[in-house]
Design an enzyme around this catalytic site. Structure first.
Site, mmCIF file in Angstrom:
data_model
loop_
_atom_site.group_PDB
_atom_site.id
_atom_site.type_symbol
_atom_site.label_atom_id
_atom_site.label_comp_id
_atom_site.label_asym_id
_atom_site.label_seq_id
_atom_site.Cartn_x
_atom_site.Cartn_y
_atom_site.Cartn_z
ATOM 1 N N CYS A 150 0.971 -0.647 -4.329
ATOM 2 C CA CYS A 150 1.603 -1.256 -4.167
ATOM 3 C C CYS A 150 -0.508 -2.202 -4.701
ATOM 4 O O CYS A 150 -0.458 -2.048 -6.270
ATOM 5 C CB CYS A 150 1.395 -1.468 -3.264
ATOM 6 S SG CYS A 150 1.841 -3.408 -3.028
ATOM 7 N N HIS B 292 6.307 -0.531 -1.718
ATOM 8 C CA HIS B 292 5.519 0.259 -0.019
ATOM 9 C C HIS B 292 6.425 1.209 0.367
ATOM 10 O O HIS B 292 7.681 1.009 1.238
ATOM 11 C CB HIS B 292 5.433 -0.482 0.714
ATOM 12 C CG HIS B 292 3.648 -1.561 0.827
ATOM 13 N ND1 HIS B 292 3.030 -1.422 0.932
ATOM 14 C CD2 HIS B 292 4.443 -3.090 -0.142
ATOM 15 C CE1 HIS B 292 2.564 -2.971 0.902
ATOM 16 N NE2 HIS B 292 2.528 -3.370 0.025
ATOM 17 N N GLU C 7 6.393 3.752 2.317
ATOM 18 C CA GLU C 7 5.784 4.660 3.239
ATOM 19 C C GLU C 7 6.461 3.502 4.279
ATOM 20 O O GLU C 7 7.125 3.969 5.963
ATOM 21 C CB GLU C 7 3.875 4.049 4.257
ATOM 22 C CG GLU C 7 3.815 2.156 4.600
ATOM 23 C CD GLU C 7 3.429 2.035 2.615
ATOM 24 O OE1 GLU C 7 3.548 2.981 1.630
ATOM 25 O OE2 GLU C 7 2.127 1.204 2.912
HETATM 26 N N1 GLN Z 1 -2.408 -7.861 -3.919
HETATM 27 C C1 GLN Z 1 -1.670 -7.291 -5.035
HETATM 28 C C2 GLN Z 1 -0.658 -8.002 -5.477
HETATM 29 O O1 GLN Z 1 -0.266 -9.238 -4.255
HETATM 30 C C3 GLN Z 1 -1.170 -6.643 -3.432
HETATM 31 C C4 GLN Z 1 -0.761 -6.546 -2.223
HETATM 32 C C5 GLN Z 1 -0.632 -4.639 -1.913
HETATM 33 O O2 GLN Z 1 -0.392 -3.915 -1.975
HETATM 34 N N2 GLN Z 1 0.706 -5.204 -0.763
HETATM 35 O O3 GLN Z 1 0.195 -7.502 -5.592
#
Ligand code: GLN
Length: 544
Positions: A393, A520, A522
């Site tokens: 992300c 994500h 994970e």
């Molecule tokens: N802050 C970034 C976004 O909103 C990444 C979010 C995250 O890593 N979950 O896209």
């Protein structure tokens, strides 16, 4: 067959491993051939965990349906291999919201709306309904639902839930519900005496609230002595065979086995009335896993460059995903936590030493601009030194920023999350999402990623499938206008969403492993089925 319930409460203090106990009980029930689901009750007023700081409360776990929930639901999903819904996490906020909404609609027909019976009834209705949701992908209802009550019995906050559960035993029939209380046995003094008084008090408190535990699970450093067990049985009004020692074990996978050895399956089967088959392949699997993990000796170092490195719970699923992958490659995981801002301070400090000596680098998800430049430095270091890198992300986003600045020469390239005036907005806000409300406005939950190329390392890791469904939690994404320029220099977006607009996975050409995922991965890792991008990182780090 009527639905059965196992209620797990906790006493003395928080952080006893109630979640692990509840999940382990679930494993035992599942190994007896029952279909198991789980509910977590969180007595806080937030309606969900979405707006809670991971620094204070641990990670926000994300479900397929986009629910942002307590990290214990992650424990259940991993232990029981199920897929839960946002309704499986009950909070005070959600319950009150529902009751107040009903009151405004006039549903209560002029009655005074009260904690008892209106809140307590709503809690019971909720549990009964959600316990029937199948969470194992099969049709029909599960056989048993494990309910974990968050907090510590005796707290003001959890009182309405304890009362609801007290009433619930009569609603569902006392033979269909089993109460398990998790407590602590501290050791004091030079002789190391195991002290029972805190447990006596918490059970007294619980019984005062109308719930008598059927099983007492006692956390302690060392196995409970027989004397201590008898004493607890005597003072806590439980059968001596139902006092269970949950002492420290060499790895987490031993916990279900530890409970099994002390007859917990038998106790549950007697109380709830089900048969235990002679063959229980699931338990054999856990035994094999526990043995294998204890046999691993060679270390592998993964540097995790983040921001909440003071509280490891804030990265719980990332840790689990790394662990599962490390078991698969037969290495013992050592995480070197690197505070991203430390990489910014100097180029020769302990943070840089850890980064340089690590076998692989992981930049996990995150929000806010603190430490961003440090994460960009980490991505740069991994890219230019052929060090295996996985960016999740935000970790994908910083690697794209780094690539644009240093390979494409776009000076000042950035995400508009961190610099609204950047001359090169390479990561941009997703237009359809409102900026004014932080709660529940993100791109959340399971979305498909379609592979764009026939052959790629990451696609192979995913078993050469055409598409994958992974969970999201973000507001920003790679600017579609920059994709061609970035790809022309070798950073390929090999996975995109179903519209072909959103970049979901990148992979760098001519690098052992340099991968980023907008989602994500994970959140869907399993002990015997590590998340593919994490497995790729560990394989590359172990040079396999
Ligand atoms: N802050 C970034 C976004 O909103 C990444 C979010 C995250 O890593 N979950 O896209």
């Amino acid at each position: 067959m009527a639905m059965r319930y196992v209620v797990v409460s906790g006493g003395v203090l928080s952080g006893l491993g109630k979640g692990v106990t509840a999940s382990s009980i679930g494993v035992l029930l599942k190994s007896a051939g029952l279909r198991v689901t789980a509910i977590k009750i969180d007595p806080y007023l937030n309606s969900d965990a979405g707006t809670m700081s991971p620094f204070e409360h641990g990670e926000v776990f994300v479900l397929d349906d986009g629910g942002e929930v307590d990290l214990d639901l992650g424990n259940y999903e991993r232990f029981l291999d199920v897929c839960l819904t946002r309704e499986n996490n009950i909070t005070t906020g959600k319950v009150y919201a529902k009751v107040i909404e009903a009151e405004r609609r006039g549903d209560y027909l002029g009655k005074t709306v009260q904690v008892v019976p209106h809140i307590t009834d709503t809690v019971q209705d909720w549990i009964e309904e959600v316990s029937h949701y199948p969470s194992d992908g099969l049709d029909g209802s599960p056989d048993v639902c494990v309910i974990e009550l968050g907090g510590t019995v005796g707290d003001i906050e959890s009182a309405p839930f304890v009362e609801a559960l007290r009433q619930f035993q009569f609603r569902v029939g006392v033979d269909n519900i089993c109460f398990v209380h998790v407590s602590l046995i501290p050791v004091i003094g030079v002789v190391g005496e195991q002290k029972t008084k805190p447990t006596q008090h918490t059970v007294k408190e619980l019984r005062g609230l109308g719930i008598t535990p059927d099983l007492l699970v006692c956390r302690s450093e060392t196995p409970l002595t027989d004397d201590v067990k008898s004493k607890l049985a005597l003072f806590c009004h439980v059968d001596p065979s139902a006092v269970i020692s949950a002492h420290d074990v060499s790895n987490l996978y031993r916990v279900p086995l530890l409970l099994e050895q002390q007859g917990v399956s038998q106790l549950l089967s007697q109380k709830l009335g089900f048969d235990i088959p002679a063959n229980r392949p699931l338990l054999d699997e856990w035994e094999e896993m526990a043995e294998r993990i204890d046999g691993i000796s060679e270390d592998i170092h993964i540097a995790v460059v983040g921001k909440y490195t003071g509280l490891v719970d804030s990265y719980l699923s990332v840790i689990k995903a790394l662990q599962h992958a490390s078991f698969e490659v037969g290495r013992k995981l050592v995480i070197d936590w690197i505070e991203a801002t430390d990489l910014e301070k100097s180029s020769d400090n302990s943070a840089w030493k850890s980064l340089r000596s690590a076998d692989g680098v992981l930049v996990p998800g995150g929000f806010g601009d603190r430490g961003i430049e440090g994460k960009i430095l980490a991505a740069n270091y991994a890219r230019t030194t052929n060090k295996p890198y996985l960016g999740v992300c935000l970790g994908l986003q910083v690697a794209v920023v780094e690539f644009c600045r240093n390979v494409l020469g776009w000076e000042g390239a950035n995400s508009t999350e961190f610099d609204e005036q950047t001359p090169h907005p390479v990561i941009v806000f997703m237009p359809e999402i409102s900026k004014s409300h932080l709660g529940g406005t993100m791109r959340l939950g399971s979305r498909p990623t379609i592979f764009q190329v026939e052959q790629s390392n990451i696609r192979t890791l995913y078993g050469d499938s055409l598409h994958v469904d992974e969970r999201h939690r973000h507001r920003y994404e790679v600017n579609p206008d920059c994709v061609d320029a970035i790809e022309s220099k070798g950073l390929k977006f090999v996975g995109k969403d179903e519209t072909g607009q959103r970049c979901e996975i990148f992979e760098l050409e001519d690098h052992p492993y340099f991968v980023g995922t907008q989602y994500h991965p994970e959140f869907k890792t399993r002990p015997n089925r590590p998340s593919p991008p994490f497995l790729g990182l560990l394989e590359a780090a172990a040079k396999q």
